[in-house]
Scaffold this motif. Structure first.
Motif, PDB file in Angstrom:
ATOM      1  N   GLN A   1     -55.530  -5.532  40.597  1.00 40.00           N
ATOM      2  CA  GLN A   1     -55.784  -4.194  41.141  1.00 40.00           C
ATOM      3  C   GLN A   1     -56.187  -3.229  40.021  1.00 40.00           C
ATOM      4  O   GLN A   1     -57.120  -2.441  40.172  1.00 40.00           O
ATOM      5  CB  GLN A   1     -54.543  -3.647  41.846  1.00 40.00           C
ATOM      6  CG  GLN A   1     -54.070  -4.414  43.050  1.00 40.00           C
ATOM      7  CD  GLN A   1     -55.010  -4.333  44.212  1.00 40.00           C
ATOM      8  OE1 GLN A   1     -55.437  -5.354  44.715  1.00 40.00           O
ATOM      9  NE2 GLN A   1     -55.338  -3.156  44.657  1.00 40.00           N
TER      10      GLN A   1
ATOM     11  N   ARG B   1     -57.154   0.720  44.463  1.00 37.81           N
ATOM     12  CA  ARG B   1     -55.993   1.582  44.242  1.00 37.81           C
ATOM     13  C   ARG B   1     -54.820   1.274  45.167  1.00 37.81           C
ATOM     14  O   ARG B   1     -53.708   1.726  44.918  1.00 37.81           O
ATOM     15  CB  ARG B   1     -56.394   3.051  44.333  1.00 37.81           C
ATOM     16  CG  ARG B   1     -56.824   3.505  45.691  1.00 37.81           C
ATOM     17  CD  ARG B   1     -57.214   4.968  45.805  1.00 37.81           C
ATOM     18  NE  ARG B   1     -58.273   5.361  44.913  1.00 37.81           N
ATOM     19  CZ  ARG B   1     -58.240   6.469  44.160  1.00 37.81           C
ATOM     20  NH1 ARG B   1     -57.225   7.282  44.214  1.00 37.81           N
ATOM     21  NH2 ARG B   1     -59.245   6.756  43.374  1.00 37.81           N
ATOM     22  N   ALA B   2     -55.050   0.480  46.215  1.00 36.44           N
ATOM     23  CA  ALA B   2     -54.004   0.170  47.192  1.00 36.44           C
ATOM     24  C   ALA B   2     -52.791  -0.453  46.497  1.00 36.44           C
ATOM     25  O   ALA B   2     -52.904  -1.454  45.799  1.00 36.44           O
ATOM     26  CB  ALA B   2     -54.545  -0.771  48.259  1.00 36.44           C
ATOM     27  N   GLY B   3     -51.647   0.172  46.683  1.00 33.67           N
ATOM     28  CA  GLY B   3     -50.403  -0.342  46.137  1.00 33.67           C
ATOM     29  C   GLY B   3     -50.108   0.050  44.704  1.00 33.67           C
ATOM     30  O   GLY B   3     -49.023  -0.228  44.206  1.00 33.67           O
ATOM     31  N   LEU B   4     -51.063   0.672  44.011  1.00 31.59           N
ATOM     32  CA  LEU B   4     -50.814   1.106  42.636  1.00 31.59           C
ATOM     33  C   LEU B   4     -50.146   2.479  42.630  1.00 31.59           C
ATOM     34  O   LEU B   4     -50.380   3.291  43.522  1.00 31.59           O
ATOM     35  CB  LEU B   4     -52.113   1.175  41.835  1.00 31.59           C
ATOM     36  CG  LEU B   4     -52.803  -0.143  41.513  1.00 31.59           C
ATOM     37  CD1 LEU B   4     -54.105   0.116  40.768  1.00 31.59           C
ATOM     38  CD2 LEU B   4     -51.891  -1.063  40.707  1.00 31.59           C
ATOM     39  N   ASP B   5     -49.358   2.730  41.603  1.00 31.81           N
ATOM     40  CA  ASP B   5     -48.731   4.029  41.411  1.00 31.81           C
ATOM     41  C   ASP B   5     -49.833   5.083  41.266  1.00 31.81           C
ATOM     42  O   ASP B   5     -50.708   4.943  40.397  1.00 31.81           O
ATOM     43  CB  ASP B   5     -47.854   3.981  40.158  1.00 31.81           C
ATOM     44  CG  ASP B   5     -47.262   5.313  39.767  1.00 31.81           C
ATOM     45  OD1 ASP B   5     -47.167   6.223  40.621  1.00 31.81           O
ATOM     46  OD2 ASP B   5     -46.876   5.450  38.583  1.00 31.81           O
TER      47      ASP B   5
ATOM     48  N   GLU C   1     -47.729  -7.892  37.321  1.00 32.05           N
ATOM     49  CA  GLU C   1     -47.846  -9.180  38.010  1.00 32.05           C
ATOM     50  C   GLU C   1     -49.342  -9.427  38.262  1.00 32.05           C
ATOM     51  O   GLU C   1     -50.146  -8.493  38.231  1.00 32.05           O
ATOM     52  CB  GLU C   1     -47.083  -9.139  39.338  1.00 32.05           C
ATOM     53  CG  GLU C   1     -45.583  -8.945  39.192  1.00 32.05           C
ATOM     54  CD  GLU C   1     -44.894 -10.120  38.506  1.00 32.05           C
ATOM     55  OE1 GLU C   1     -45.375 -11.266  38.675  1.00 32.05           O
ATOM     56  OE2 GLU C   1     -43.907  -9.887  37.795  1.00 32.05           O
TER      57      GLU C   1
ATOM     58  N   GLN D   1     -51.269  -9.928  40.859  1.00 36.83           N
ATOM     59  CA  GLN D   1     -51.948  -9.127  41.885  1.00 36.83           C
ATOM     60  C   GLN D   1     -52.140  -7.692  41.412  1.00 36.83           C
ATOM     61  O   GLN D   1     -53.212  -7.111  41.581  1.00 36.83           O
ATOM     62  CB  GLN D   1     -51.171  -9.141  43.198  1.00 36.83           C
ATOM     63  CG  GLN D   1     -51.878  -8.327  44.279  1.00 36.83           C
ATOM     64  CD  GLN D   1     -51.103  -8.283  45.588  1.00 36.83           C
ATOM     65  OE1 GLN D   1     -50.093  -8.948  45.758  1.00 36.83           O
ATOM     66  NE2 GLN D   1     -51.596  -7.481  46.510  1.00 36.83           N
ATOM     67  N   GLU D   2     -51.114  -7.114  40.802  1.00 31.30           N
ATOM     68  CA  GLU D   2     -51.216  -5.737  40.322  1.00 31.30           C
ATOM     69  C   GLU D   2     -52.216  -5.640  39.168  1.00 31.30           C
ATOM     70  O   GLU D   2     -52.988  -4.679  39.084  1.00 31.30           O
ATOM     71  CB  GLU D   2     -49.838  -5.228  39.900  1.00 31.30           C
ATOM     72  CG  GLU D   2     -49.799  -3.732  39.660  1.00 31.30           C
ATOM     73  CD  GLU D   2     -48.415  -3.219  39.300  1.00 31.30           C
ATOM     74  OE1 GLU D   2     -48.191  -2.012  39.503  1.00 31.30           O
ATOM     75  OE2 GLU D   2     -47.567  -4.001  38.813  1.00 31.30           O
TER      76      GLU D   2
END
Length: 173
Positions: free
Chosen positions: A144, A48-52, A138, A140-141
């Motif tokens: 995730q 979840r790191a960095g996700l909305d 992207e 990386q996302e």
């Protein structure tokens, strides 16, 4: 005078939750496999790191619908509400294809990918679903998002296998 248990639980859900939890006979996964439990927590945090946060909850809610996991569905709809998610959108997650206007194209792509990965045995992840997700995220996302889908499916299976009771939430605040 006899009281209907379902009626009593509907009037006081905490009484029903307490009774269901007291009747639960399956193992406490966190206590029985603490290293595995902590590893799943670590995977969850990394995914979840960095996700909305709104997207995170939508993904977790949809996978929990598909897996029929009341425990996780209850937990994640409450988390979404606390994060400011609207009741309208929460009610539409299960039928998002018929209510696309409630969700952004990026959220729709994530929900479609969640369905395909969660129901992978029904035919894999179609190229069109993957391509649509890849168009909105992207690399990386997207990784995730995939990791989050894998994680919630793991949590759903742990909760279902151990008969976790909807309405309880053992996470530390």
């Amino acid at each position: 005078m006899t009281t209907n248990t379902n009626t009593a639980a509907a009037l006081d859900p905490t009484a029903g939750i307490a009774a269901a939890e007291a009747a639960r006979t399956r193992l406490d996964f966190a206590k029985s496999a603490p290293k595995v439990f902590r590893a799943i927590i670590g995977l969850d945090a990394a995914a979840r790191a960095g996700l909305d946060p709104a997207l995170v909850e939508l993904i977790q809610i949809r996978a929990s619908h598909l897996n029929h996991c009341a425990y996780c569905l209850h937990m994640h709809t409450n988390d979404a509400r606390k994060a400011g998610e609207s009741e309208d959108r929460l009610h539409m997650v299960a039928v998002w294809r018929e209510a696309r206007h409630f969700f952004t194209p990026k959220e729709q792509a994530a929900l479609a990918l969640t369905e395909a990965v969660t129901l992978v045995a029904d035919g894999g992840v179609p190229d069109t679903v993957y391509a649509e997700a890849a168009a909105h995220f992207e690399d990386q996302e997207l990784a995730q998002v995939l990791s989050l889908i894998l994680t919630i499916n793991t949590w759903n299976r742990v909760a279902l296998a151990t008969r976790k009771v909807a309405g309880t939430d053992e996470r530390k605040p």
